[in-house]
Motif scaffolding. Sequence first.
Motif, PDB file in Angstrom:
ATOM      1  N   ALA A  97       1.616   8.487   4.135  1.00  0.00           N
ATOM      2  CA  ALA A  97       2.892   7.833   3.847  1.00  0.00           C
ATOM      3  C   ALA A  97       2.686   6.399   3.371  1.00  0.00           C
ATOM      4  N   LEU A  98       1.705   5.718   3.929  1.00  0.00           N
ATOM      5  CA  LEU A  98       1.407   4.347   3.504  1.00  0.00           C
ATOM      6  C   LEU A  98       0.940   4.326   2.053  1.00  0.00           C
ATOM      7  N   VAL A  99       0.082   5.270   1.684  1.00  0.00           N
ATOM      8  CA  VAL A  99      -0.391   5.347   0.300  1.00  0.00           C
ATOM      9  C   VAL A  99       0.777   5.622  -0.646  1.00  0.00           C
ATOM     10  N   VAL A 100       1.617   6.576  -0.295  1.00  0.00           N
ATOM     11  CA  VAL A 100       2.777   6.896  -1.136  1.00  0.00           C
ATOM     12  C   VAL A 100       3.689   5.687  -1.262  1.00  0.00           C
ATOM     13  N   ALA A 101       3.980   5.031  -0.157  1.00  0.00           N
ATOM     14  CA  ALA A 101       4.872   3.876  -0.184  1.00  0.00           C
ATOM     15  C   ALA A 101       4.296   2.743  -1.023  1.00  0.00           C
TER      16      ALA A 101
END
Length: 71
Positions: free
Chosen positions: A24-28
Motif C-alpha cells: 500500500a505504501l508503494v502504491v500510495a
Amino acid sequence: MYTLLRSVPLRQVLLQAAPSGAAALVVAEQLYKWHSFTLECAGFLATWAAFDLAIAGVRALVARARPAPTR
C-alpha cells in the motif's frame, strides 16, 4: 493505538499486516498525488485495508482448500 499494537504479537503483525502495508505504501507513493496530506494519508490507509482484506480472503480460501489432517 498503543493498546492495539501491544495486543497483537509482533510475529503476527510482521506476517500479516506488514506485506499489505508495504504494498500500500508503494502504491500510495507512486499513484496518489492529491497535494493534501490528509487525502493521501486516507488513501494510503484505505489501500492498506483493501490489500489486507484481499490477502485475508486468499488465506481463507487456501485454508478451506487444504484437506483436514487425519490421525
